[in-house]
Design a protein around this motif. Structure first.
Motif, short mmCIF file in Angstrom:
data_model
loop_
_atom_site.label_atom_id
_atom_site.label_comp_id
_atom_site.label_asym_id
_atom_site.label_seq_id
_atom_site.Cartn_x
_atom_site.Cartn_y
_atom_site.Cartn_z
N THR A 14 0.64 -0.97 -0.05
CA THR A 14 -0.01 -0.02 0.00
C THR A 14 0.80 1.10 0.04
N TRP A 15 0.35 2.29 -0.23
CA TRP A 15 0.87 3.69 -0.14
C TRP A 15 1.86 3.94 1.13
N ASP A 16 1.39 3.43 2.21
CA ASP A 16 2.14 3.43 3.55
C ASP A 16 3.04 2.41 3.78
N LEU B 290 7.34 5.63 -2.32
CA LEU B 290 6.63 5.84 -1.07
C LEU B 290 7.33 7.56 -0.51
N ASN C 150 4.54 10.08 0.34
CA ASN C 150 4.04 10.43 1.90
C ASN C 150 4.82 11.69 2.20
#
Length: 267
Positions: A235-237, A260, A264
């Motif tokens: 996932t993006w996190d 990432l 973020n």
């Protein structure tokens, strides 16, 4: 049982789903919009026919297995083995006569993806993997059957990367600035491939795939293919991508780490 034990059965699922779908491709058919006034989300007779055919086979062969499908929901999803089906991933391409769609057949073992296949019956291609290896089969240059192992390609940084997403407009608005900041850093962005983008990453033609708003049936089959080719998918996190959501896949861990960071970064 291991994922290998299911391979002949997965091929059978691909066969029956392809047989259900192909009479509708580039033909007149009934289509509905599932969006209820939101972003256009079509479903066709082909989607439903293919998923029904696969569910029927699974029920006959493995009555104790669960099934999660896009068209008919979840059954026994807490079972040890759960099949995750998207009969036509890329329905918008399908209804437009474009071959950038595929049938996704994934298998969860104790909630973890253990096998995945993307079948494109029009081009007669299959991309499949078990997390340790990934492979492609399809027609050769002269029409004969061909096969090869898949390897994601190395890429040292975003400035050298080809990025794919189905459409920036499908990124939810709150996340879109973060996606745009990432896209601004890559060498080449390309749109419109749905599940094909992940397979092209596994095949070494694309470096990065970034999407958001995915469901479990959009991604489970693709995770073992990407990982089997040596890629990274989270996932993006940086979390587990199995349930969908905002997804980033990369062929090279260096590009994944940079993606990432970009996704973020505080504005």
């Amino acid at each position: 049982m291991t994922a290998v034990d299911f391979l002949p059965f997965v091929d059978r699922l691909a066969q029956v789903s392809g047989e259900a779908i192909m009479p509708f491709f580039r033909a007149a058919f009934t289509m509905e919009d599932k969006s209820a006034g939101g972003v256009f989300d079509p479903v066709t007779e082909a989607d439903r026919a293919a998923e029904a055919a696969m569910r029927r086979l699974i029920g006959e062969a493995f009555p104790h297995h669960g099934v999660i499908g896009e068209e008919f929901g979840a059954t026994d999803e807490q079972a040890e083995y759960v099949w995750v089906l998207d009969p036509i991933d890329g329905t918008k391409s399908f209804i437009s006569g474009l071959p950038l769609w595929g049938t996704l057949i994934g298998l969860l073992h104790r909630n973890a993806p253990c096998y995945g296949l993307m079948h494109q019956p029009f081009t007669r291609e299959k991309f499949f993997g078990d997390g340790a290896q990934a492979h492609w089969t399809g027609p050769g240059l002269h029409g004969e059957s061909a096969a090869r192992r898949l390897f994601a390609r190395p890429c040292s940084g975003l400035d050298r990367a080809t990025l794919m997403t189905t459409s920036p407009k499908l990124i939810p608005k709150p996340l879109r600035p973060r996606y745009n900041a990432l896209e601004d850093k890559v060498r080449l962005p390309r749109y419109g491939a749905d599940c094909y983008a992940y397979c092209m990453l596994a095949a070494g033609h694309v470096d990065l795939v970034v999407e958001a708003g995915l469901n479990i049936y959009d991604i489970v089959a693709l995770i073992p293919i990407v990982r089997g080719a040596g890629g990274v998918i989270t996932t993006w996190d940086g979390g587990d991508p199995t349930r969908g959501g905002a997804i980033v896949a990369a062929g090279d861990k260096r590009v994944h780490e940079q993606a990432l960071e970009a996704l973020n970064a505080k504005s």
